[in-house]
Design an enzyme around this catalytic site. Sequence first.
Site, PDB file in Angstrom:
ATOM      1  N   CYS A 105       0.887  -1.196  -0.023  1.00 39.33           N
ATOM      2  CA  CYS A 105       0.035   0.000   0.217  1.00 39.33           C
ATOM      3  C   CYS A 105       0.907   1.367   0.024  1.00 39.33           C
ATOM      4  CB  CYS A 105      -0.870  -0.126   1.158  1.00 39.33           C
ATOM      5  SG  CYS A 105      -2.093   1.541   1.321  1.00 39.33           S
ATOM      6  N   HIS A 147      -8.984  -3.706  -2.460  1.00 37.01           N
ATOM      7  CA  HIS A 147      -8.148  -3.210  -1.855  1.00 37.01           C
ATOM      8  C   HIS A 147      -8.373  -1.554  -1.622  1.00 37.01           C
ATOM      9  CE1 HIS A 147      -3.749  -2.321  -0.299  1.00 37.01           C
ATOM     10  NE2 HIS A 147      -4.012  -1.170  -0.866  1.00 37.01           N
ATOM     11  N   GLU A 148      -8.742  -1.035  -2.750  1.00 38.08           N
ATOM     12  CA  GLU A 148      -9.023   0.423  -2.913  1.00 38.08           C
ATOM     13  C   GLU A 148     -10.382   0.592  -2.313  1.00 38.08           C
ATOM     14  OE1 GLU A 148      -6.742   2.491  -3.432  1.00 38.08           O
ATOM     15  OE2 GLU A 148      -5.267   1.101  -4.220  1.00 38.08           O
ATOM     16  N   HIS A 151     -10.091   1.159   1.419  1.00 37.71           N
ATOM     17  CA  HIS A 151      -9.810   2.379   1.885  1.00 37.71           C
ATOM     18  C   HIS A 151     -11.021   3.405   2.045  1.00 37.71           C
ATOM     19  CE1 HIS A 151      -5.331   2.705   1.793  1.00 37.71           C
ATOM     20  NE2 HIS A 151      -5.258   1.774   0.653  1.00 37.71           N
TER      21      HIS A 151
END
Length: 196
Positions: A105, A147-148, A151
């Site tokens: 990351c 993954h994004e 966030h």
Amino acid sequence: MILPIVAYGEPVLRKVGKNITSDYPKLEELLANMWETMYNAHGVGLAAPQIGLPIRLFLVDTSPFSDDEDLTSEQQKALKDFKKVFINAKIEAETGDEWDFNEGCLSIPDIREDVKRKPEITITYLDENFKEHTETYDGLLARVIQHEYDHIEGVLFTDKLSSLKKRLLKSRLDKISKGKIDVDYRMRFPNIKKGR
């Protein structure tokens, strides 16, 4: 303009992002800056919280993964041609047997760990023109999007590790939050002592 990427420990990385509307101020400029920032840091994805904005916006360009020789030519092409903006995204479903993949990351430099995720997702989102899409992705495309997406939900990949692994990484994560790390892109660190 290249923006500083906020480091592990910055509170904005723990906030659930807010939806935005098409009249969000200077959205086009923000997107251009985010692409530039991501490419400068050699990333394949970047979420708004990583540049200090608690909003539901992220972008993905998986072309760097398209050189992987373990992939079929069809998979390579899909990764090479995948460049998208996701606004107000919502993962509708995650299916299949979890698989491990080594993740890193931009907000947590120099730490990479295997993370388990489901291989297929269905996601609804708005593109940069605020047109709605519902699409299904699998494999590496799904992985980068997950993954994004995490966030904008206030989740980091390190949250998905075992408690033992988290304990082993604690001192390295503390160093990152204090800026005790060498990175070749702009970063903002939450715990740098003033006046140093």
